[in-house]
Scaffold this motif. Structure first.
Motif, PDB file in Angstrom:
ATOM      1  N   TYR A  49       0.750  -1.174   0.008  1.00  0.00           N
ATOM      2  CA  TYR A  49      -0.044   0.084  -0.148  1.00  0.00           C
ATOM      3  C   TYR A  49       1.095   1.141  -0.138  1.00  0.00           C
ATOM      4  O   TYR A  49       0.589   2.167  -0.554  1.00  0.00           O
ATOM      5  CB  TYR A  49      -0.760  -0.008   1.224  1.00  0.00           C
ATOM      6  N   ILE A  63       2.477   2.083  -3.336  1.00  0.00           N
ATOM      7  CA  ILE A  63       1.245   2.445  -4.317  1.00  0.00           C
ATOM      8  C   ILE A  63       0.820   4.037  -3.953  1.00  0.00           C
ATOM      9  O   ILE A  63       1.049   4.970  -4.929  1.00  0.00           O
ATOM     10  CB  ILE A  63       0.165   1.627  -4.292  1.00  0.00           C
ATOM     11  N   ASN A  64       0.808   4.526  -2.695  1.00  0.00           N
ATOM     12  CA  ASN A  64       0.479   5.621  -2.266  1.00  0.00           C
ATOM     13  C   ASN A  64       1.658   6.343  -2.554  1.00  0.00           C
ATOM     14  O   ASN A  64       1.335   7.809  -2.782  1.00  0.00           O
ATOM     15  CB  ASN A  64       0.211   5.523  -0.582  1.00  0.00           C
ATOM     16  N   ASP A  91      -1.094  -0.340 -10.998  1.00  0.00           N
ATOM     17  CA  ASP A  91      -1.125   0.029  -9.442  1.00  0.00           C
ATOM     18  C   ASP A  91      -2.420  -0.179  -8.956  1.00  0.00           C
ATOM     19  O   ASP A  91      -2.728  -0.673  -8.017  1.00  0.00           O
ATOM     20  CB  ASP A  91      -0.271   1.058  -9.252  1.00  0.00           C
ATOM     21  N   VAL A  92      -3.122   0.481  -9.578  1.00  0.00           N
ATOM     22  CA  VAL A  92      -4.876   0.629  -9.269  1.00  0.00           C
ATOM     23  C   VAL A  92      -5.853   0.448 -10.051  1.00  0.00           C
ATOM     24  O   VAL A  92      -5.628   0.904 -11.337  1.00  0.00           O
ATOM     25  CB  VAL A  92      -4.927   2.041  -8.529  1.00  0.00           C
ATOM     26  N   THR A 134      -8.638  -7.044  -0.650  1.00  0.00           N
ATOM     27  CA  THR A 134      -8.180  -5.764  -0.392  1.00  0.00           C
ATOM     28  C   THR A 134      -9.326  -4.609   0.158  1.00  0.00           C
ATOM     29  O   THR A 134      -8.916  -3.648   0.702  1.00  0.00           O
ATOM     30  CB  THR A 134      -7.768  -4.828  -1.995  1.00  0.00           C
ATOM     31  N   PRO A 144      -6.070  -1.942  -4.861  1.00  0.00           N
ATOM     32  CA  PRO A 144      -4.613  -1.897  -5.059  1.00  0.00           C
ATOM     33  C   PRO A 144      -4.158  -3.267  -5.916  1.00  0.00           C
ATOM     34  O   PRO A 144      -4.693  -4.272  -5.326  1.00  0.00           O
ATOM     35  CB  PRO A 144      -3.933  -2.035  -3.958  1.00  0.00           C
ATOM     36  N   LEU A 154      -4.993   5.562  -1.217  1.00  0.00           N
ATOM     37  CA  LEU A 154      -5.628   4.275  -0.694  1.00  0.00           C
ATOM     38  C   LEU A 154      -5.219   3.880   0.771  1.00  0.00           C
ATOM     39  O   LEU A 154      -4.423   4.639   1.200  1.00  0.00           O
ATOM     40  CB  LEU A 154      -4.853   2.775  -1.402  1.00  0.00           C
TER      41      LEU A 154
END
Lengths: 138, 393
Positions: free
Chosen positions: B4, B7-8, B41-42, B211, B288, B373
């Motif tokens: 996470y 990705i963030n 990624d998302v 998720t 994600p 996220l």
């Protein structure tokens, strides 16, 4: 030339006993297809119908109808669809038999309304959860 | 494998690869699951449809003199006041007092809680009438005023059950028309109605809740909100087909968000003749792509998702458990379906058009870097059945 046109006839409070539709058929040789009709207890009413026949005969017939004080509208006021209220859910699809309400795009499933196909049955008005369809006739 | 945090960080630095659910499915079909899991990624998923188990807590602030509200009406619609002095909970399906309901069947159901919620989000004026038994510290007994959402301290949408993972398909085997929450069902299987965003739907893209859990961030009608619990009737133990897709209702989510930040086009009061009022809501959930298994689930297509066809004339109301058969969402989205040797037209209560729009809006928000996220605080239950009510003597 034989043509078909849709008309919205609004009858004022009318004393006449004349069977107008009968004369449209008999005197003007027209095919009449009535989609919706209503007469109130006050004697007012409306008819939504298709007239099929010779263009010249239809013109004469409309003059005859107008002589009773009937207002004639060629714009279909049977059903009005407000696109800003529509969420394009598609609940109307199985209720609109003539497919006036249809998928404009099968991928996005956007709904479109083809006024020319509408027979003003009013099923969409009763079925739309968003009240996107309405009628001036109700 | 991604985390996470990774990705963030990518979202914040504008480097995240974000696809809508539709785009992801095409990407997987073109490049395979492994590459999709590495590159993307998302993925944004979404749904828009009537969700009856919705409502909101409102806080009016204190009048002068003060009032401990015992009962109140918002535009004539009762809101539950059995909590603190100036708090209330308005439910989506609540009717106005003296609404004729189905006394002249089928009732029209012109107005109710869902409509008040839409008016609130639109910023329109709402009439508040309130009554109190009166106390020494809260002496005011009657109140009538007007307010908008801007006058309130809080307007918090709190929905016990949204985003049903899958849903049944309604039909009518009797010889008279039925008026239901799944719309009007024409006699002799005259039509079928369904209510799911199918392959775009959040929980169908994360079928094992890997998720989406308690604390996950959601896009609730344009506001940034959260999953605060499993939804009521969350029933993950169910029949599942390939790729872990449930063949029936299954999981649900309880969602909350600030109504002051919502967009009115995604909070819509709605009405079903002969049934009642409700609220149609737009919800988006970002997924994600942490690993290949999650990516594989995101590849689910309408043809892979089956739903049970239920007869609403007998089997549904009498809870017989009988299922007429199953159909796929691909079949449902063709305009006419062949079922039990009959060609049947199909209606949907769920808007794919709006769901696509939400997928895109959420994608844009994430790409702008202002929608990060959140890792779930705790997972949703993965094993759990559903109880029924036994009427005891």
């Amino acid at each position: 030339m034989i043509v078909t046109h849709k008309y919205f006839l609004k009858f004022p409070k009318c004393e006449t006993e004349t069977p107008i539709v009968y004369h449209l058929v008999k005197d003007y040789d027209l095919e009449v297809n009535i989609f919706r009709a209503k007469v109130t207890s006050e004697g007012e009413g409306y008819l939504v119908l298709d007239l099929k026949g010779k263009e010249t005969k239809i013109a004469e017939a409309l003059k005859y109808v107008a002589s009773f004080g009937v207002s004639i509208d060629t714009i279909d006021k049977g059903v009005i669809r407000d696109d800003s209220l529509c969420t394009h859910c598609g609940n109307c699809l199985s209720h609109c038999k003539p497919k006036a309400l249809h998928l404009a795009d099968p991928v996005t499933r956007q709904i479109a309304f083809d006024e020319n196909l509408c027979i003003a049955c009013g099923r969409c008005i009763d079925n739309c959860p968003m009240k996107a369809c309405s009628s001036l006739l109700e | 494998m991604k985390t996470y945090n990774q990705i963030n960080e990518k979202i914040s630095s504008g480097k995240a690869v974000v696809l809508t659910a539709s785009e992801m499915k095409e990407y997987i079909e073109a490049h395979g699951v492994r590459k999709a899991a590495k590159d993307v990624d998302v993925v944004t998923t979404a749904t828009f449809g009537p969700m009856c188990s919705s409502g909101c807590f409102l806080n009016f602030g204190h009048s002068k003199p003060k009032m401990r509200i015992t009962a109140c009406r918002l535009d004539g619609v009762p809101a539950y006041s059995g909590i603190a002095a100036v708090d209330c909970y308005l439910g989506a399906t609540q009717l106005r007092d003296r609404d004729p309901a189905n006394s002249n069947f089928p009732g029209k159901f012109d107005f109710g809680g869902g409509y008040v919620m839409e008016k609130l989000v639109r910023g329109e004026e709402i009439e508040l009438t309130a009554y109190s038994y009166g106390t020494q510290d809260y002496p005011l007994r009657d109140l009538k005023t007007k307010f908008t959402i801007h006058d309130l301290n809080q307007a918090i949408m709190v929905n016990p059950r949204n985003c049903y993972q899958n849903y049944n398909v309604a039909t009518n085997c009797s010889d008279k028309r039925l008026y239901t929450y799944m719309g009007q069902l024409e006699p002799k299987m005259g039509n079928l109605t369904y209510c799911s965003a199918g392959e775009l739907s959040p929980l169908l893209n994360d079928p094992l809740y890997e998720t989406i859990g308690v604390g996950s961030v959601v896009w609730l009608a344009g506001a940034r909100g959260h999953v605060f619990s499993e939804g009521t009737q969350h029933c993950p133990t169910c029949e599942r087909t390939d790729n872990d897709v449930p063949a029936e209702g299954a999981g649900t989510l309880a969602l909350t968000a600030d109504m002051k930040k919502m967009r009115p086009e995604f909070v819509r009061g709605c009405s079903f003749v002969g049934y009642g009022v409700s609220l149609a809501l737009g919800i988006g959930i970002p997924i994600p792509v942490l690993n290949e298994r999650i990516a594989k689930h995101l590849g689910v297509r309408d043809k892979d998702i089956r739903a049970q066809v239920i007869d609403y004339s007998t089997d549904y109301p009498l809870r017989t458990g009988n299922v007429l058969g199953t159909v796929t969402y691909e079949q449902l989205k063709s305009e006419v379906i062949e079922f039990k040797g009959k060609k049947i037209t199909v209606s949907s209560m769920s808007s794919r058009y709006k769901a696509l729009e939400i997928c895109q809006l959420l994608k844009d928000d994430i790409l702008k870097g202002n929608f990060l996220l959140s890792q779930p605080l705790s997972p949703l239950p993965k094993e759990q059945g559903m109880k029924q009510l036994t009427i005891r003597k």
